[in-house]
Scaffold this motif. Structure first.
Motif, PDB file in Angstrom:
ATOM      1  N   GLY A  70       0.818  -1.210   0.000  1.00 43.37           N
ATOM      2  CA  GLY A  70       0.000   0.000   0.000  1.00 43.37           C
ATOM      3  C   GLY A  70       0.853   1.261   0.000  1.00 43.37           C
ATOM      4  O   GLY A  70       2.070   1.211   0.206  1.00 43.37           O
ATOM      5  N   LEU A  71       0.207   2.376  -0.232  1.00 45.56           N
ATOM      6  CA  LEU A  71       0.890   3.657  -0.316  1.00 45.56           C
ATOM      7  C   LEU A  71       1.467   4.039   1.046  1.00 45.56           C
ATOM      8  O   LEU A  71       0.763   4.029   2.052  1.00 45.56           O
ATOM      9  N   THR A  72       2.758   4.376   1.061  1.00 47.91           N
ATOM     10  CA  THR A  72       3.400   4.773   2.313  1.00 47.91           C
ATOM     11  C   THR A  72       3.422   6.294   2.443  1.00 47.91           C
ATOM     12  O   THR A  72       3.140   7.021   1.495  1.00 47.91           O
ATOM     13  N   TYR A  73       3.767   6.740   3.617  1.00 43.10           N
ATOM     14  CA  TYR A  73       3.715   8.169   3.903  1.00 43.10           C
ATOM     15  C   TYR A  73       4.655   8.967   2.997  1.00 43.10           C
ATOM     16  O   TYR A  73       4.259   9.982   2.430  1.00 43.10           O
ATOM     17  N   LEU A  74       5.887   8.491   2.859  1.00 41.30           N
ATOM     18  CA  LEU A  74       6.868   9.228   2.075  1.00 41.30           C
ATOM     19  C   LEU A  74       6.634   9.134   0.581  1.00 41.30           C
ATOM     20  O   LEU A  74       7.149   9.958  -0.186  1.00 41.30           O
ATOM     21  N   VAL A  77       2.331  11.399  -2.843  1.00 45.95           N
ATOM     22  CA  VAL A  77       2.615  12.722  -3.393  1.00 45.95           C
ATOM     23  C   VAL A  77       1.647  13.770  -2.870  1.00 45.95           C
ATOM     24  O   VAL A  77       2.004  14.944  -2.730  1.00 45.95           O
ATOM     25  N   SER A  78       0.422  13.360  -2.542  1.00 48.97           N
ATOM     26  CA  SER A  78      -0.557  14.332  -2.038  1.00 48.97           C
ATOM     27  C   SER A  78      -0.159  14.845  -0.652  1.00 48.97           C
ATOM     28  O   SER A  78      -0.482  15.984  -0.292  1.00 48.97           O
ATOM     29  N   VAL A  79       0.525  14.026   0.130  1.00 49.56           N
ATOM     30  CA  VAL A  79       1.010  14.460   1.441  1.00 49.56           C
ATOM     31  C   VAL A  79       2.025  15.589   1.282  1.00 49.56           C
ATOM     32  O   VAL A  79       1.930  16.621   1.953  1.00 49.56           O
ATOM     33  N   TRP A  80       2.976  15.387   0.395  1.00 48.17           N
ATOM     34  CA  TRP A  80       3.984  16.418   0.154  1.00 48.17           C
ATOM     35  C   TRP A  80       3.351  17.682  -0.428  1.00 48.17           C
ATOM     36  O   TRP A  80       3.707  18.801  -0.030  1.00 48.17           O
ATOM     37  N   ALA A  81       2.417  17.495  -1.356  1.00 45.93           N
ATOM     38  CA  ALA A  81       1.814  18.646  -2.036  1.00 45.93           C
ATOM     39  C   ALA A  81       0.959  19.481  -1.094  1.00 45.93           C
ATOM     40  O   ALA A  81       1.047  20.719  -1.089  1.00 45.93           O
ATOM     41  N   ARG A  82       0.115  18.818  -0.285  1.00 41.00           N
ATOM     42  CA  ARG A  82      -0.812  19.557   0.571  1.00 41.00           C
ATOM     43  C   ARG A  82      -0.184  20.001   1.886  1.00 41.00           C
ATOM     44  O   ARG A  82      -0.335  21.162   2.299  1.00 41.00           O
ATOM     45  N   PHE A  83       0.498  19.085   2.564  1.00 39.39           N
ATOM     46  CA  PHE A  83       0.950  19.354   3.925  1.00 39.39           C
ATOM     47  C   PHE A  83       2.301  20.065   3.998  1.00 39.39           C
ATOM     48  O   PHE A  83       2.620  20.662   5.031  1.00 39.39           O
ATOM     49  N   VAL A  84       3.097  19.989   2.924  1.00 39.64           N
ATOM     50  CA  VAL A  84       4.399  20.667   2.924  1.00 39.64           C
ATOM     51  C   VAL A  84       4.369  21.884   1.993  1.00 39.64           C
ATOM     52  O   VAL A  84       4.498  23.020   2.432  1.00 39.64           O
ATOM     53  N   VAL A 251      -3.684  20.504  -6.297  1.00 42.90           N
ATOM     54  CA  VAL A 251      -4.604  20.057  -7.357  1.00 42.90           C
ATOM     55  C   VAL A 251      -3.900  19.084  -8.292  1.00 42.90           C
ATOM     56  O   VAL A 251      -4.470  18.044  -8.678  1.00 42.90           O
ATOM     57  N   ALA A 252      -2.672  19.400  -8.680  1.00 43.64           N
ATOM     58  CA  ALA A 252      -1.918  18.523  -9.578  1.00 43.64           C
ATOM     59  C   ALA A 252      -1.651  17.166  -8.931  1.00 43.64           C
ATOM     60  O   ALA A 252      -1.660  16.131  -9.608  1.00 43.64           O
ATOM     61  N   ALA A 253      -1.419  17.150  -7.620  1.00 40.06           N
ATOM     62  CA  ALA A 253      -1.196  15.881  -6.916  1.00 40.06           C
ATOM     63  C   ALA A 253      -2.451  15.028  -6.950  1.00 40.06           C
ATOM     64  O   ALA A 253      -2.381  13.794  -7.116  1.00 40.06           O
ATOM     65  N   ILE A 376       4.876  18.962 -14.375  1.00 37.92           N
ATOM     66  CA  ILE A 376       5.652  17.900 -13.719  1.00 37.92           C
ATOM     67  C   ILE A 376       4.864  16.586 -13.722  1.00 37.92           C
ATOM     68  O   ILE A 376       5.414  15.516 -14.011  1.00 37.92           O
ATOM     69  N   VAL A 377       3.570  16.669 -13.425  1.00 38.60           N
ATOM     70  CA  VAL A 377       2.718  15.473 -13.449  1.00 38.60           C
ATOM     71  C   VAL A 377       2.636  14.915 -14.866  1.00 38.60           C
ATOM     72  O   VAL A 377       2.763  13.706 -15.086  1.00 38.60           O
ATOM     73  N   ALA A 378       2.447  15.800 -15.834  1.00 40.52           N
ATOM     74  CA  ALA A 378       2.310  15.352 -17.219  1.00 40.52           C
ATOM     75  C   ALA A 378       3.578  14.678 -17.728  1.00 40.52           C
ATOM     76  O   ALA A 378       3.521  13.716 -18.498  1.00 40.52           O
TER      77      ALA A 378
END
Length: 392
Positions: A70-74, A77-84, A251-253, A376-378
């Motif tokens: 499963g998806l880990t914290y690190l 990508v949405s964690v980095w995008a929103r919370f950082v 949004v991109a995340a 970057i996403v594209a």
């Protein structure tokens, strides 16, 4: 004494990042004070609360890069995008936004675009904006919106069929992890609250500009900025470049997560990028569009005056050269006998006057900030040269 006169006597400076319940709370917590926003320090505090605490609560699993279970914290990508990125950008942008908007208002008065006779109405408009900025109800609505967004995320976590750092999925029922609960109670609401609060404060600024646009402004059609003397307002969106980049990353995340199991094409990526850019630019076009009416009226009235003077000047020149006017009565009226200046140059300049404050050069930085995260996403889904051709 009328409310408007009372407003004038107590008019205060419009500081976009001051005021409101959340600002007052931060003051009590000594995170900032009236004369120093301390954006860098607060950004570290909020990012630490939103991103750092879940990282600690999820140890040692949160440090894993293995996504087989499963998806880990690190790796989320949405964690980095929103919370950082986003939360950090929102807080860091406050100082820049406040200083740039204050400069614009000062220039309106010092130019002077707003005449002394309109100072009373201008002060009333500023005080009205300050009351809206400080509104407890507005921030309560922002908090409610953040809570509703969190509830949507919580409901989704109970129906997912794959485990992640947020939730442990099982046939008997999903359970939220400790790090997941913190993100649902603190991180996600903080992200959405800052987003909605920032949008509200920009809306307050937009309404202020629209009120000022209705004043009797001292515009001149031949101003070298080509916008009647208020061209300096056109680049105010660049003050929001950092904030736009932050929300665009979030949004991109979200788009990136939806594309994980889909085949992306240049067509749907292009639609997403263009759609998002239109939304961003529309936010800034809303306040600036209010100045199109006074600029249009200025252009129309000035062209009419200059056209009449041009007729008088060139008929006079024709009489001097030929002795008579070829068309119309040769005998001149007292007004036509007067020496007048050639208005041709002023007429040409006025005809080129732009009635739209939005321009490409002013919006280029904020447009780049909005599109870079999507590029970057594209680039992870389609060839980089295709992405580069789309952005450029």
């Amino acid at each position: 004494m009328s409310d408007r006169h009372a407003d004038t006597s107590t008019a205060k400076e419009f500081l976009a990042s001051h005021g409101g319940p959340f600002y007052e709370l931060q003051c009590r917590l000594k995170l900032l004070h009236e004369h120093a926003l301390r954006s860098g320090r607060r950004a570290l505090v909020f990012v630490g609360l939103a991103w750092g605490v879940p990282l600690l609560l999820g140890l040692p699993r949160s440090l894993s890069l293995d996504t087989s279970n499963g998806l880990t914290y690190l790796t989320d990508v949405s964690v980095w995008a929103r919370f950082v990125v986003a939360i950090g950008a929102f807080v860091l942008a406050e100082q820049q936004v406040e200083e740039r908007l204050r400069e614009k208002l000062h220039q309106l008065v010092s130019a002077p675009i707003v005449p002394p006779s309109s100072f009373s109405d201008a002060a009333h408009a500023v005080n009205q904006a300050l009351r809206q900025r400080n509104s407890h109800l507005a921030e309560a609505v922002c908090l409610l919106g953040a809570s509703l967004a969190t509830c949507v995320v919580l409901r989704h976590q109970y129906v997912v069929d794959t485990s992640s750092w947020v939730v442990t999925a099982s046939p008997t029922g999903n359970s939220i992890t400790l790090a997941g609960w913190w993100s649902l109670i603190v991180s996600i609401p903080l992200f959405w609250f800052l987003t909605l609060r920032g949008l509200w404060r920009h809306f307050v600024w937009s309404l202020l500009l629209r009120r000022l646009a209705r004043l009797d402004l001292r515009l001149v059609s031949t101003h070298p900025d080509g916008k009647g003397g208020i061209g300096f307002l056109a680049d105010y969106p660049n003050a929001y470049m950092t904030a736009v980049f932050g929300v665009s990353c979030a949004v991109a995340a979200a788009v990136a997560q939806n594309l994980l199991h889909e085949t992306a094409t240049m067509t749907n990526i292009t639609i997403l990028m263009v759609g998002w850019l239109i939304i961003v630019l529309a936010l800034f076009a809303f306040p600036l569009s209010a100045f199109s009416k006074p600029l249009s009226e200025l252009k129309k009235a000035t062209l009419a005056r200059l056209s009449a003077q041009a007729t008088q000047y060139h008929r006079m020149a024709e009489r001097k050269l030929l002795g008579i006017n070829v068309v119309g009565e040769s005998s001149s009226t007292p007004e036509e006998s007067q020496e007048v200046s050639d208005p041709t140059k002023q007429f040409e300049i006025t005809r080129k006057l732009s009635v739209m404050l939005l321009n490409r050069s002013a919006l280029l930085p904020v447009s780049a900030a909005a599109l870079l995260p999507f590029a970057i996403v594209a680039s992870s889904r389609v060839p980089f040269k295709d992405v580069l051709s789309l952005v450029c």
